[in-house]
Design a protein around this motif. Structure first.
Motif, PDB file in Angstrom:
ATOM      1  N   ARG A 128      -2.629   1.910   2.139  1.00 61.00           N
ATOM      2  CA  ARG A 128      -1.983   0.987   1.223  1.00 61.00           C
ATOM      3  C   ARG A 128      -0.871   1.691   0.446  1.00 61.00           C
ATOM      4  N   ALA A 157       3.116   1.195   0.654  1.00 58.14           N
ATOM      5  CA  ALA A 157       3.860   0.837  -0.551  1.00 58.14           C
ATOM      6  C   ALA A 157       5.083   1.738  -0.679  1.00 58.14           C
ATOM      7  N   SER A 214       2.714  -8.700   0.158  1.00 58.93           N
ATOM      8  CA  SER A 214       1.324  -8.317  -0.052  1.00 58.93           C
ATOM      9  C   SER A 214       1.002  -7.082   0.779  1.00 58.93           C
ATOM     10  N   LEU A 215       0.257  -6.176   0.183  1.00 58.53           N
ATOM     11  CA  LEU A 215      -0.133  -4.955   0.890  1.00 58.53           C
ATOM     12  C   LEU A 215      -1.569  -5.037   1.378  1.00 58.53           C
ATOM     13  N   GLU A 216      -2.147  -6.249   1.326  1.00 64.25           N
ATOM     14  CA  GLU A 216      -3.565  -6.387   1.646  1.00 64.25           C
ATOM     15  C   GLU A 216      -3.882  -5.928   3.066  1.00 64.25           C
ATOM     16  N   VAL A 243       5.119  -5.785   5.070  1.00 62.34           N
ATOM     17  CA  VAL A 243       4.598  -6.133   3.738  1.00 62.34           C
ATOM     18  C   VAL A 243       5.006  -7.524   3.265  1.00 62.34           C
ATOM     19  N   ASP A 265       2.041  -1.833  -7.297  1.00 61.10           N
ATOM     20  CA  ASP A 265       0.760  -2.091  -6.652  1.00 61.10           C
ATOM     21  C   ASP A 265      -0.393  -1.587  -7.502  1.00 61.10           C
ATOM     22  N   ARG A 288      -7.300  -8.923  -8.290  1.00 62.10           N
ATOM     23  CA  ARG A 288      -6.258  -8.055  -7.747  1.00 62.10           C
ATOM     24  C   ARG A 288      -5.043  -8.912  -7.434  1.00 62.10           C
ATOM     25  N   VAL A 313       1.021  -7.430  -4.473  1.00 57.49           N
ATOM     26  CA  VAL A 313       2.021  -6.526  -5.044  1.00 57.49           C
ATOM     27  C   VAL A 313       3.315  -7.243  -5.460  1.00 57.49           C
TER      28      VAL A 313
END
Lengths: 315, 344, 337
Positions: free
Chosen positions: B76, B80, B197-199, B266, B307, B318, B321
């Motif tokens: 992650r 990022a 999103s960095l999920e 991302v 993030d 959460r 990002v």
């Protein structure tokens, strides 16, 4: 010679062990993404990635998930959508950890060491990520509550509970069929949406009950592909007329059903005049928090609602 | 200009070092490494610094911490930093070439093209594997970039960017048409992805992003000297043998690759491409090359801290990002625009 | 009056009548066509004021007619706003969507829908939208003109787009966390004319009319601008004051349009672009021509929005975006800045 004896011993030992402890058959499931999930034994430590369509069914099958996705109240406290209403279980009444709303907290999932993670197709959580933490089952709630329950029961070994829920629902539908001859009645379900009408092929629990009972629907609704919804012009309001109309209203709002009627009035002032169902007092507002859940609890309540709506009335 | 620093020459090569600029970048790098190590230790599940160090030195630390560090936090934060650096580099270069401090590369059609294709994929095949997204996204982004390049052939860089804006709007309208028939749950999912999103961060994504970043930065940084000459003035540069058109199309390809790559891994992360280059310009005067490097480091730092903020501020919620980035980025952008209002 | 001037006046009148005829034709088409098939006899019933309980009558009088009116008013306001902005800024790309007004209006509405500070009657929404549009546009103006005396078109476009992107990022951040507002506003956010009531028209039509009248009054002063600013100043036209007045009128027109049909883009860009020589000599006739063409364009877009993918209705803003963005590209490539 010695090694031979040793290896013989080693070969025989498991047989004894097996005799002492009955082997649980591993469970092999094919989920709704077509993935094969193998569980050594029925799952007990389960993490749910979707409150309405996974957590509630699990609770109804008698398995409390150890952690679940949820929503946030305005004051910041978490809740499971529709759950307290349908099962009495929520974060404040049971030992379920809250995992987050939009993105769930994967680190918390890893720390809990679940033996199964269950997610739903429309959730944004990447399945590949969940798979790294524990075996992951993906269900498609558009296929309806009975399908989801069968999948979850197989994963948790709760076949008795499933059989009870299923037979209760079968009985309820049979009663509905016997009492009101659904094949001769038309129904429709829609809700106002800012100048337009939002129509589903089958709106979750209420849709499932209406389809299962064998009601007839306006052509507009049958043209929608199963599991989908369309937004159509208010000009087509009469096309949605039926013997009984169900309108799922926002029951989690203070204004509730009245706000829903006001919204309809805003789109079509005096809409009641143009709908025979409404003129006959059969425009039924049903709470969305019940109608939206794909669970036997919700199905059961919807059966009752449909029954009341069609019940004969003394002159 | 060469009053500071010294020049190193060898076999036809010359490298000019400016100690001040080098120092600034070193400081930035140090800050980035510190932030990275710090964010390895921070998260909803507390992990002691000792455990992090043990993991870094490949020690055995047990299943839970090693999965959290190795499968969740490390990819992650790597992604990022990579996406931040990619967008910042693309932004810095676009702004230099167009001589316009507001030319955000993510607004010139490439992002919209990549986003449109990926959203179509999400809506049409919700079950499609995550690994397919970068492929589709890159294809869409490249197609949009080529379309802009074709429409803008033979025009000024400024017109190029404007045409990019136009194409962006066009593609966004198609996106709206796609989304009108979408179910509310899919809509929210798409918006989540569009905001960045960095999920889904995983090692293959990190590998792809680093590959793109290495290739693109190699192209850009090796051309940076020519681009700097370009800055002196077209006539003079031409006499120095800079083939402008060729240079520009190569730069364009690199920018398209960077933006499409970042969007594919991302989602539609905004602002980094605008903010990072401007922040880099607040540093002591640098050559273009080292300014781009500063911008990359700053971009990486920005996304990383956004993030971290998204993960830590509202526990146990959460935030994706993109949200903290917009919250940090919006006021910062306005402030920067105001501070540098005469030089944009 | 000289013969040449009389001739020009004649030409203007013919042109205006022509566009007006197109507008009427489109309005009639929109009235006749729709998701519900209405027999001609029902229209006759409506005209003869018969069959009061008929749904056809309701559709004609309370769904299609207000929608057509709203679209025509909004289109005229947007067209006039675009033209006014372009003459005042001497910038052919001046347009609410491009310069951030629409994004500002959306942001304000989303913010107040999600976090209602006070119980909001529907009538406040237009005000809120105009305010948001005004704030963002003011910011764009401030940032793009600081340090220079003139309006650089490209600079304004860039600032408009940067601040639009900013507002959009905040809007989507809010909507991701709030499913309810998303569902409520998903169509409005891209510009949608379905479900406009007579009440809304009555509330906003005066604002639009006032805006149009004020714009007409400003035209003579603005036409002096075309001679060049220095010359205009010596001729006695206060450039600064005229410009500010023009901007205020633009905000008023945009606010009226946005509150009726949501943030619809590109009408203000397309309507003046239809008439290539309009910017050489701004006049009241030119303004009226642009307003009429704006109304006609938006009506056409609305007809397409309803009919293109029937039974699914597209938001009107999606259609204007699809048509308007290529016009923007075309204008940029032709260097008609």
């Amino acid at each position: 010679m010695k090694p031979l004896i040793l290896s013989l011993l080693l070969a025989v030992l498991p047989l004894f062990a097996a005799n002492a402890q009955p082997v649980t058959q591993p469970i092999t499931l094919v989920d709704d993404l077509g993935r094969t999930v193998v569980l050594a034994q029925p799952a007990t430590r389960i993490v749910s990635d979707y409150d309405v369509d996974v957590t509630i069914p699990l609770i109804e099958l008698g398995v409390l998930p150890i952690a679940s996705h949820g929503r946030l109240n305005r004051d910041g406290s978490p809740y499971l959508r529709s759950s307290k209403l349908l099962t009495g279980v929520d974060f404040d009444t049971a030992d379920i950890a809250f995992l987050g709303a939009a993105e769930i907290d994967l680190e918390a999932v890893a720390a809990l060491k679940p033996d199964l993670i269950i997610t739903e197709m429309s959730r944004s959580t990447p399945v590949a990520k969940l798979e790294q933490l524990a075996p992951t089952l993906v269900v498609n709630s558009d296929l309806g509550a009975p399908h989801v329950y069968r999948m979850l029961a197989a994963a948790t070994g709760r076949h008795t509970e499933l059989a009870r829920l299923e037979s209760r629902y079968r009985e309820q539908i049979a009663l509905l069929k016997a009492e009101i001859q659904p094949e001769k009645r038309t129904v429709s379900v829609f809700q106002p949406l800012r100048g337009k009408l939002n129509v589903y092929h089958s709106y979750r629990a209420i849709g499932q009950v209406l389809r299962d009972a064998g009601f007839r629907f306006p052509a507009v609704m049958n043209e929608i592909p199963a599991g989908e919804s369309v937004v159509i012009s208010a000009e087509r309001l009469p096309d949605l007329d039926a013997d009984v109309i169900f309108d799922p209203y926002r029951s989690d709002r203070k204004a509730g059903a009245k706000a829903e009627i006001a919204a309809m009035e805003k789109i079509v002032p005096g809409f009641c005049r143009y709908l025979s169902a409404c003129r006959n007092g059969r425009y039924i507002l049903i709470p969305r928090e019940e109608a939206i859940s794909n669970s036997y609890a919700a199905l059961s309540r919807m059966v009752a609602t449909v029954q009341t709506a069609f019940a004969p009335r003394p002159e | 200009m060469s009053s500071h620093g010294f020049v190193w020459r060898a076999a036809g090569f010359s490298l000019r070092f400016r100690p001040q600029a080098l120092l600034a970048n070193l400081w930035l790098l140090l800050a980035l490494v510190l932030a990275a190590v710090l964010s390895l230790g921070l998260g909803s599940h507390a992990i002691a610094p000792g455990t992090v160090l043990a993991w870094l030195s490949l020690g055995d630390i047990g299943w839970t911490p090693s999965v959290i560090l190795g499968q969740l936090r490390a990819p992650r934060l790597a992604l990022a930093m990579l996406s931040g650096a990619m967008l910042a580099l693309a932004g810095g270069l676009t702004q230099h070439v167009t001589r316009n401090g507001l030319a955000d590369p993510s607004l010139i059609g490439v992002k919209a093209g990549a986003a449109l294709c990926i959203v179509a994929l999400i809506l049409a095949f919700p079950a499609a594997p995550l690994g397919l997204r970068p492929v589709i996204g890159l294809a869409g982004g490249l197609a949009a970039g080529l379309a802009v390049g074709f429409l803008a052939r033979g025009t000024s860089p400024l017109t190029f960017v404007m045409i990019g804006f136009g194409l962006s709007w066009c593609l966004s309208s198609v996106l709206v048409v796609l989304l009108t028939s979408a179910d509310i749950r899919s809509l929210q999912r798409v918006m989540l992805w569009l905001a960045g999103s960095l999920e889904g961060a995983d090692w293959p994504g990190v590998q792809l992003a680093s590959l793109i970043l290495i290739v693109a930065s190699a192209i850009i940084l090796s051309l940076a000297r020519h681009a700097e000459l370009d800055d002196i003035g077209a006539e003079k540069a031409a006499t120095l043998g800079v083939r402008q058109a060729w240079l520009r199309s190569l730069c364009l390809c690199a920018v398209v690759l960077l933006v499409a790559g970042a969007v594919s891994v991302v989602g539609g992360l905004g602002f980094v491409g605008l903010i990072a280059p401007h922040l880099a310009r607040l540093l002591p005067r640098q050559s273009l090359r080292s300014r781009l490097v500063s911008a990359m480091l700053i971009g990486a730092l920005l996304v990383l801290s956004a993030d971290l903020a998204g993960a830590m501020l509202f526990l146990p919620i959460r935030l994706p990002v993109g949200i903290p980035l917009a919250m940090i980025g919006a006021p910062m952008l306005i402030l920067l625009l105001w501070l540098r209002r005469n030089r944009i | 009056m000289t013969r040449a001037a009389a001739h020009a006046g004649h030409r203007w009148r013919n042109l205006l009548l022509c566009v007006f005829a197109v507008l009427i034709a489109l309005a009639v088409l929109h009235l006749l066509q729709g998701p519900r098939t209405i027999p001609l006899s029902s229209f006759i019933d409506v005209i003869a004021n018969r069959k009061h309980e008929d749904f056809d009558r309701f559709v004609i009088l309370f769904l299609r007619l207000p929608r057509i009116l709203a679209v025509a008013i909004a289109g005229a306001a947007l067209g006039a706003a675009g033209y006014l902005l372009q003459t005042a800024m001497r910038n052919r790309l001046g347009e609410p969507q491009i310069l951030g007004l629409n994004a500002g209006a959306s942001l304000a509405v989303v913010l107040l829908t999600t976090y209602p500070l006070f119980p909001m009657p529907d009538m406040v929404m237009p005000l809120v939208a105009s305010l948001g549009a005004g704030i963002v546009f003011g910011l764009v103006l401030m940032l793009s003109t600081v340090g220079t005396d003139r309006f650089d078109p490209a600079r304004m476009v860039f600032f408009g787009i940067a601040l639009s992107a900013l507002s959009h990022a905040i809007v989507s951040a809010i909507l991701i966390l709030d499913e309810d507002t998303l569902e409520q506003l998903r169509f409005w956010l891209v510009g949608d004319s379905a479900g406009v009531s007579y009440a809304a028209i009555v509330a906003t039509a005066p604002a639009a009319a006032l805006g149009l009248v004020l714009a007409c009054l400003l035209m003579p002063a603005l036409s002096a601008f075309t001679l060049g600013e220095t010359l205009a100043t010596t001729l006695g036209a206060s450039v600064r004051r005229t410009r500010l007045a023009a901007l205020a009128v633009t905000a008023l027109l945009c606010g009226a349009a946005v509150s009726l049909v949501g943030p619809i883009g590109f009408i203000g860009l397309m309507a003046p672009a239809l008439w290539p020589h309009l910017h050489h000599r701004p006049s009241v006739s030119a303004l009226l021509l642009v307003a009429l063409s704006g109304a006609a364009l938006l009506l056409a877009a609305d007809i397409l929005a309803v009919g293109l993918l029937a039974p699914i209705e597209l938001p009107t803003g999606a259609v204007t975006g699809l048509a308007g963005a290529p016009v923007f590209i075309w204008m940029v490539t032709r260097k008609r800045l």
